[in-house]
Design an enzyme around this catalytic site. Structure first.
Site, PDB file in Angstrom:
ATOM      1  N   ASP A  13     -53.106  76.583   5.373  1.00 33.70           N
ATOM      2  CA  ASP A  13     -53.197  77.487   6.504  1.00 33.70           C
ATOM      3  C   ASP A  13     -51.802  78.060   6.749  1.00 33.70           C
ATOM      4  O   ASP A  13     -50.808  77.348   6.619  1.00 33.70           O
ATOM      5  CB  ASP A  13     -53.690  76.705   7.733  1.00 33.70           C
ATOM      6  N   ASP A  45     -63.495  73.730   7.214  1.00 32.61           N
ATOM      7  CA  ASP A  45     -62.595  72.607   7.461  1.00 32.61           C
ATOM      8  C   ASP A  45     -62.598  72.310   8.945  1.00 32.61           C
ATOM      9  O   ASP A  45     -62.933  73.165   9.760  1.00 32.61           O
ATOM     10  CB  ASP A  45     -61.165  72.941   7.020  1.00 32.61           C
TER      11      ASP A  45
END
Length: 376
Positions: free
Chosen positions: A92, A271
């Protein structure tokens, strides 16, 4: 990175696919355990592979940038060599973490200015800079820098936020296309669709993202305070536009029911910290519902955590024993619960994939949602 569609489920948008990366294959739909600082909390890499069956894990650029620092990671040869994980990694960009630091950050055209949550030091993330950071980390899939607006943002704020995110995206994409990986393998770069809960903004963002022709695309800014039904509506709006021949990643979602609903709407990758965070607090997910392991009702229940069907940890661990560990504040409780929940999540998406291929996903999903809604 390559993506191959294997099957579509009749009557839904659910699909099974296969992602191929330099560090291995990923069967979709897939859930990705969150390893924020280079490790999944309370879980050994061996257990991630052998007991949980994780095919890909996450790292976070914000946290890895602060500790141990990308200089250390680059000296090690990248995150794979640093932490010993030889399967795919997604990073990320840190946008969500900066969003969560609302009192300690400022967004400008240049980028995101923020103060470290560790020592208060000042830092700047730019769209180009987070590409460079993720090159040094060496993840297989990198994410674009974006702003994640609160779920209840008004239209004017959402409009300005999206405009900034799209300008950042174009800069980040340019940096990505002008640079190469540092460790001898290719890295994919996923743009992120934003737009809060406004369909016209979501469509505009999805068209902008799709036009780049990236190897995969992400849907961000959901599960941040909006109702679940609104989240599902936004997924449908976006997936009407995002190309079907590229994987779609729904970021930060969610509960087992959220995951099945997302798969139903054409999402391939998900996720969330929920399985490990909730597990560490005593909440276990099972195919028959949710258990709070601190409840007294489990004190003399010597049956396995999962009585029928797949066992996600050693059957020697009874409900009574695991409750005892939580009440006694034993660290083993955190490990058992984390492994159990992650293995359950991976089992759930693997079963979803199996039923997509069999062609009965819709009926299986309906039965599973009824079971998952129960609090045991």
């Amino acid at each position: 990175m390559d993506f191959q569609l294997i099957a579509n489920a009749p009557g839904t948008q659910a699909r099974a696919g296969l992602i191929t990366t330099a560090h291995g294959e990923i069967e979709t739909p897939i859930f990705m355990p969150v390893g924020t600082v280079g490790s999944v909390k309370a879980v050994h890499m061996r257990d991630l592979k052998d007991d949980i069956g994780a095919q890909i894990i996450l790292g976070n650029t914000y946290h890895l940038y602060l500790r141990p620092g990308v200089e250390i990671l680059q000296k090690a040869g990248g995150l794979h060599k640093f932490n010993g994980w030889d399967r795919p990694i997604l990073t990320d960009s840190g946008g969500f973490q900066v969003f969560s630091l609302s009192e300690n950050r400022k967004l400008t055209e240049e980028g995101a200015h923020f103060r470290s949550h560790i020592d208060g030091s000042k830092h700047l993330f730019t769209p180009e800079g987070v590409v460079d950071l993720q090159r040094a980390i060496g993840s297989d899939i990198m994410m674009a820098l974006d702003e994640c607006p609160p779920g209840q943002s008004d239209y004017d704020y959402a409009r300005k936020s999206l405009d900034l995110t799209l300008r950042w995206l174009d800069r980040g994409w340019k940096r990505y296309t002008e640079t190469e990986g540092l460790y001898g393998y290719d890295q994919a770069y996923f743009p992120i669709v934003q737009g809060c809960t406004y369909p016209d903004l979501r469509r505009e963002s999805a068209r902008h993202v799709a036009a780049l022709g990236a190897a995969g695309n992400a849907i961000g800014g959901l599960a941040v305070g909006e109702p679940a039904e609104t989240m599902y509506e936004m997924i449908e709006v976006v997936n009407e536009i995002l190309p079907a021949d590229k994987p779609r990643y729904l970021m930060g979602v969610g509960t087992p029911i959220n995951i099945l609903e997302a798969i139903d709407r054409g999402v391939d990758m998900m996720d969330c910290v929920m399985p490990t965070r909730n597990g560490r607090n005593g909440m276990l997910f099972t195919r028959h519902g949710v258990m709070n392991m601190r409840n007294k009702k489990w004190a003399d229940d010597f049956s396995p955590l999962q009585e029928d069907g797949p066992s996600f940890v050693d059957r020697a661990y009874s409900k009574a024993y695991v409750r005892h560990l939580f009440i006694a504040n034993e660290l083993l409780a955190l490990e058992i619960a984390s492994i159990h929940n992650l293995a359950f999540y991976l089992w759930l998406v693997k079963e979803a994939r199996r039923h997509i291929i069999l062609g009965d996903f819709a009926s299986w999903k309906a039965e599973m949602i009824d079971s998952l809604s129960v609090r045991l």
